[in-house]
Write a protein that holds these residues in place. Structure first.
Motif, PDB file in Angstrom:
ATOM      1  N   GLY A  83       0.831  -1.202   0.000  1.00 16.46           N
ATOM      2  CA  GLY A  83       0.000   0.000   0.000  1.00 16.46           C
ATOM      3  C   GLY A  83       0.863   1.248   0.000  1.00 16.46           C
ATOM      4  N   VAL A  84       0.255   2.351  -0.337  1.00 15.01           N
ATOM      5  CA  VAL A  84       0.957   3.638  -0.380  1.00 15.01           C
ATOM      6  C   VAL A  84       1.377   4.041   1.040  1.00 15.01           C
ATOM      7  N   ASN A  85       2.533   4.682   1.158  1.00 13.83           N
ATOM      8  CA  ASN A  85       2.992   5.193   2.454  1.00 13.83           C
ATOM      9  C   ASN A  85       1.913   6.012   3.146  1.00 13.83           C
ATOM     10  N   GLY A  86       1.759   5.770   4.418  1.00 17.83           N
ATOM     11  CA  GLY A  86       0.823   6.574   5.198  1.00 17.83           C
ATOM     12  C   GLY A  86      -0.589   6.039   5.237  1.00 17.83           C
ATOM     13  N   THR A  87      -0.870   5.008   4.456  1.00 14.86           N
ATOM     14  CA  THR A  87      -2.238   4.471   4.453  1.00 14.86           C
ATOM     15  C   THR A  87      -2.537   3.678   5.731  1.00 14.86           C
ATOM     16  N   GLY A  88      -1.486   3.210   6.411  1.00 13.35           N
ATOM     17  CA  GLY A  88      -1.703   2.461   7.645  1.00 13.35           C
ATOM     18  C   GLY A  88      -1.225   1.018   7.571  1.00 13.35           C
ATOM     19  N   LYS A  89      -0.269   0.748   6.684  1.00  9.13           N
ATOM     20  CA  LYS A  89       0.264  -0.610   6.540  1.00  9.13           C
ATOM     21  C   LYS A  89       0.847  -1.139   7.852  1.00  9.13           C
ATOM     22  N   THR A  90       1.791  -0.374   8.394  1.00 11.61           N
ATOM     23  CA  THR A  90       2.499  -0.848   9.580  1.00 11.61           C
ATOM     24  C   THR A  90       1.534  -1.035  10.753  1.00 11.61           C
ATOM     25  N   THR A  91       0.639  -0.057  10.914  1.00  9.75           N
ATOM     26  CA  THR A  91      -0.352  -0.133  11.991  1.00  9.75           C
ATOM     27  C   THR A  91      -1.251  -1.351  11.804  1.00  9.75           C
ATOM     28  N   GLY A 140       0.476  -4.433  12.827  1.00  9.03           N
ATOM     29  CA  GLY A 140       0.475  -4.522  14.293  1.00  9.03           C
ATOM     30  C   GLY A 140      -0.863  -5.034  14.819  1.00  9.03           C
ATOM     31  N   LYS A 141      -1.945  -4.500  14.262  1.00  9.62           N
ATOM     32  CA  LYS A 141      -3.282  -4.915  14.712  1.00  9.62           C
ATOM     33  C   LYS A 141      -3.558  -6.372  14.348  1.00  9.62           C
ATOM     34  N   LEU A 142      -3.122  -6.777  13.148  1.00  9.65           N
ATOM     35  CA  LEU A 142      -3.311  -8.177  12.739  1.00  9.65           C
ATOM     36  C   LEU A 142      -2.483  -9.104  13.637  1.00  9.65           C
ATOM     37  N   PHE A 172      13.383   1.333   3.646  1.00  2.83           N
ATOM     38  CA  PHE A 172      13.766   2.673   3.231  1.00  2.83           C
ATOM     39  C   PHE A 172      13.541   3.698   4.351  1.00  2.83           C
ATOM     40  N   ARG A 173      12.546   3.423   5.193  1.00  7.19           N
ATOM     41  CA  ARG A 173      12.189   4.400   6.224  1.00  7.19           C
ATOM     42  C   ARG A 173      12.496   3.856   7.620  1.00  7.19           C
ATOM     43  N   ALA A 174      13.466   4.483   8.277  1.00  8.62           N
ATOM     44  CA  ALA A 174      13.845   4.049   9.616  1.00  8.62           C
ATOM     45  C   ALA A 174      12.643   4.095  10.556  1.00  8.62           C
ATOM     46  N   GLU A 206      11.181   1.200  13.097  1.00 10.00           N
ATOM     47  CA  GLU A 206      11.025   1.445  14.537  1.00 10.00           C
ATOM     48  C   GLU A 206       9.590   1.189  14.984  1.00 10.00           C
ATOM     49  N   GLN A 207       8.666   1.675  14.177  1.00 13.02           N
ATOM     50  CA  GLN A 207       7.244   1.529  14.506  1.00 13.02           C
ATOM     51  C   GLN A 207       6.845   0.050  14.540  1.00 13.02           C
ATOM     52  N   LEU A 208       7.373  -0.709  13.602  1.00 11.23           N
ATOM     53  CA  LEU A 208       7.053  -2.135  13.576  1.00 11.23           C
ATOM     54  C   LEU A 208       7.641  -2.844  14.802  1.00 11.23           C
ATOM     55  N   MET A 235      -9.356  -1.605   4.734  1.00 13.94           N
ATOM     56  CA  MET A 235      -9.645  -0.175   4.607  1.00 13.94           C
ATOM     57  C   MET A 235      -9.452   0.487   5.960  1.00 13.94           C
ATOM     58  N   THR A 236      -8.527   1.446   6.031  1.00 16.08           N
ATOM     59  CA  THR A 236      -8.222   2.093   7.312  1.00 16.08           C
ATOM     60  C   THR A 236      -8.876   3.468   7.424  1.00 16.08           C
ATOM     61  N   LYS A 237      -8.792   4.018   8.628  1.00 11.51           N
ATOM     62  CA  LYS A 237      -9.162   5.416   8.934  1.00 11.51           C
ATOM     63  C   LYS A 237     -10.613   5.750   8.629  1.00 11.51           C
ATOM     64  N   LEU A 238     -11.484   4.767   8.738  1.00 11.43           N
ATOM     65  CA  LEU A 238     -12.908   5.058   8.550  1.00 11.43           C
ATOM     66  C   LEU A 238     -13.396   6.008   9.632  1.00 11.43           C
ATOM     67  N   ASP A 239     -12.706   6.008  10.767  1.00 10.61           N
ATOM     68  CA  ASP A 239     -13.105   6.878  11.871  1.00 10.61           C
ATOM     69  C   ASP A 239     -12.870   8.350  11.574  1.00 10.61           C
ATOM     70  N   GLY A 240     -11.977   8.639  10.643  1.00 11.07           N
ATOM     71  CA  GLY A 240     -11.620  10.044  10.438  1.00 11.07           C
ATOM     72  C   GLY A 240     -12.258  10.661   9.213  1.00 11.07           C
ATOM     73  N   VAL A 262     -11.692  -3.562   8.661  1.00 11.02           N
ATOM     74  CA  VAL A 262     -11.666  -2.104   8.546  1.00 11.02           C
ATOM     75  C   VAL A 262     -11.035  -1.503   9.797  1.00 11.02           C
ATOM     76  N   GLY A 263     -10.242  -0.458   9.592  1.00 11.90           N
ATOM     77  CA  GLY A 263      -9.589   0.240  10.695  1.00 11.90           C
ATOM     78  C   GLY A 263     -10.443   1.412  11.145  1.00 11.90           C
ATOM     79  N   VAL A 264     -10.709   1.470  12.447  1.00 10.90           N
ATOM     80  CA  VAL A 264     -11.533   2.566  12.978  1.00 10.90           C
ATOM     81  C   VAL A 264     -10.810   3.309  14.097  1.00 10.90           C
ATOM     82  N   GLY A 265      -9.477   3.277  14.082  1.00 10.51           N
ATOM     83  CA  GLY A 265      -8.714   3.999  15.095  1.00 10.51           C
ATOM     84  C   GLY A 265      -7.276   3.516  15.094  1.00 10.51           C
ATOM     85  N   GLU A 266      -6.454   4.147  15.933  1.00  5.29           N
ATOM     86  CA  GLU A 266      -5.021   3.846  15.925  1.00  5.29           C
ATOM     87  C   GLU A 266      -4.624   2.736  16.896  1.00  5.29           C
ATOM     88  N   GLY A 267      -5.547   2.331  17.750  1.00  4.05           N
ATOM     89  CA  GLY A 267      -5.225   1.368  18.799  1.00  4.05           C
ATOM     90  C   GLY A 267      -5.173  -0.073  18.299  1.00  4.05           C
TER      91      GLY A 267
HETATM   92  P1  GDP Z   1       2.220   3.154   6.585  1.00  5.97           P
HETATM   93  O1  GDP Z   1       3.129   4.256   6.118  1.00  5.97           O
HETATM   94  O2  GDP Z   1       1.322   2.691   5.501  1.00  5.97           O
HETATM   95  O3  GDP Z   1       2.922   2.035   7.259  1.00  5.97           O
HETATM   96  O4  GDP Z   1       1.221   3.836   7.639  1.00  5.97           O
HETATM   97  P2  GDP Z   1       1.261   3.817   9.231  1.00  5.97           P
HETATM   98  O5  GDP Z   1       0.875   2.483   9.752  1.00  5.97           O
HETATM   99  O6  GDP Z   1       2.524   4.416   9.696  1.00  5.97           O
HETATM  100  O7  GDP Z   1       0.040   4.780   9.553  1.00  5.97           O
HETATM  101  C1  GDP Z   1       0.047   6.168   9.250  1.00  5.97           C
HETATM  102  C2  GDP Z   1      -0.760   6.918  10.302  1.00  5.97           C
HETATM  103  O8  GDP Z   1      -2.131   6.533  10.236  1.00  5.97           O
HETATM  104  C3  GDP Z   1      -0.332   6.596  11.734  1.00  5.97           C
HETATM  105  O9  GDP Z   1      -0.356   7.792  12.484  1.00  5.97           O
HETATM  106  C4  GDP Z   1      -1.390   5.618  12.237  1.00  5.97           C
HETATM  107  O10 GDP Z   1      -1.554   5.665  13.623  1.00  5.97           O
HETATM  108  C5  GDP Z   1      -2.614   6.115  11.500  1.00  5.97           C
HETATM  109  N1  GDP Z   1      -3.644   5.075  11.319  1.00  5.97           N
HETATM  110  C6  GDP Z   1      -3.508   3.842  10.785  1.00  5.97           C
HETATM  111  N2  GDP Z   1      -4.699   3.196  10.748  1.00  5.97           N
HETATM  112  C7  GDP Z   1      -5.627   4.043  11.264  1.00  5.97           C
HETATM  113  C8  GDP Z   1      -7.058   3.980  11.482  1.00  5.97           C
HETATM  114  O11 GDP Z   1      -7.745   2.992  11.188  1.00  5.97           O
HETATM  115  N3  GDP Z   1      -7.637   5.093  12.022  1.00  5.97           N
HETATM  116  C9  GDP Z   1      -6.919   6.209  12.354  1.00  5.97           C
HETATM  117  N4  GDP Z   1      -7.580   7.248  12.868  1.00  5.97           N
HETATM  118  N5  GDP Z   1      -5.592   6.309  12.144  1.00  5.97           N
HETATM  119  C10 GDP Z   1      -4.950   5.247  11.623  1.00  5.97           C
END
Ligand code: GDP
Length: 299
Positions: free
Chosen positions: A105-113, A116-118, A137-139, A143-145, A250-255, A276-281
């Motif tokens: 997935g594209v950077n920032g979409t929530g791959k690493t998170t 972690g949740k999985l 490529f990204r330290a 670290e996050q993982l 699909m992430t960030k449905l909460d936002g 589906v992702g509905v938060g960062e926890g």
């Molecule tokens: P990656 O670059 O694809 O690995 O993305 P990251 O896992 O680093 O996530 C990027 C940002 O999105 C982080 O601040 C996460 O905490 C946040 N994030 C990921 N999934 C969700 C979600 O389902 N909901 C919300 N609100 N934030 C999320």
């Protein structure tokens, strides 16, 4: 379920709330249908799917008196029908040791998170989980993982910064095999601005792990950020050119008020939606249930 409802609150306020705002009871004429279609499009259900939903409604009730409640109900029924065939959890085939999941997935979409949740979910099921920090490529990603690894008790295989992602994946799979892991989740880079380089890297990761395990990766999960709305379509197309995407998260449905994009993607691509992702926890990855998603979308 409360979490999902809360997570979809912004979309349902716009969509369900929008329908209620249009009328309480009204004759379903052309103008009303157009307004309803516009609301669906605004909630990112896409032009094609929105047209289909309003056409279905018109077929049953054109020129009849309808209440907003009936309209929401009819849409929810149709949406549930679209979503039912794609609502498929990410299941591990016990024949695979480990079951290798490539997460793209594209950077920032929530791959690493999402990884972690999985990891948390599989650990809770008593599985032996290993993580590969393939976004070399990204330290920060590494670290996050590692933090997720500590949090969930899943060993993380990482290399030095900028190390070769494919050889890292190879080492991780070798170790996961040796230790009899149930699942290996591989993080990857998502530098879409350099599409050719990304494609080369992903293909090389796959080529190299296939040498160790011809059936791997057993799942290739594309992570999409719901806040990007219709842009998600282009991301699905792009990643499908690079790898054999077997399912979506699909992430960030909460936002976002753009939760309808899940329906559009399901309708257009028919790819499994695993969660589906509905938060960062750690517990904010919810199973994708067609019925509850459809009802919660309508508020
Ligand atoms: P990656 O670059 O694809 O690995 O993305 P990251 O896992 O680093 O996530 C990027 C940002 O999105 C982080 O601040 C996460 O905490 C946040 N994030 C990921 N999934 C969700 C979600 O389902 N909901 C919300 N609100 N934030 C999320």
């Amino acid at each position: 379920l409360a979490r999902l409802k809360q997570g979809l609150a912004r979309t349902s306020a716009k969509l369900g709330g929008g329908i209620i705002g249009l009328f309480t009871k009204r004759k379903l004429d052309e103008a009303t249908l157009e307004e309803l279609e516009e609301l669906l499009i605004q909630a990112d259900l896409g032009v094609k799917t929105s047209a289909k939903l309003t056409a279905n409604l018109a077929r049953e009730r054109f020129e009849k008196e309808v209440t907003s409640e009936e309209v929401r109900q009819a849409f929810a029924d149709d949406i549930a029908e679209i979503l039912t065939p794609v609502a498929l959890p990410l299941t591990l085939d016990p024949a695979n040791r480990p079951h290798v999941v490539l997460v793209v997935g594209v950077n920032g979409t929530g791959k690493t998170t999402t990884i972690g949740k999985l990891a948390k979910q599989f650990r809770d099921q008593g599985k032996k989980v290993m993580l590969a920090a393939g976004d070399t490529f990204r330290a920060a990603a590494v670290e996050q993982l590692k933090i997720w690894g500590e949090r969930t008790g899943a060993p993380v295989i990482a290399g030095p910064e900028n190390c070769d992602a494919a050889s890292l994946a190879f080492d991780a799979l070798k170790q996961a095999k040796a230790e009899g892991a149930d699942v290996l989740l591989i993080d990857t880079a998502g530098r879409l601005h350099n599409k050719a380089a990304l494609m080369d890297e992903l293909k090389k990761v796959i080529r190299v792990i296939t040498k160790l395990e011809p059936s791997a990766p057993h799942s290739t999960v594309l992570v999409l950020d719901a806040t990007t709305g219709q842009n998600a379509h282009a991301q699905v197309e792009t990643f499908r050119e690079m790898v054999n995407v077997t399912g979506l998260v699909m992430t960030k449905l909460d936002g976002t008020a753009r939760g309808g994009v899940v329906v559009a993607l399901a309708d257009v691509f028919g790819l499994p939606v695993h969660a589906v992702g509905v938060g960062e926890g750690a517990d904010d990855l919810r199973p994708f249930d067609a019925n509850s998603f459809a009802r919660n979308l309508m508020g």
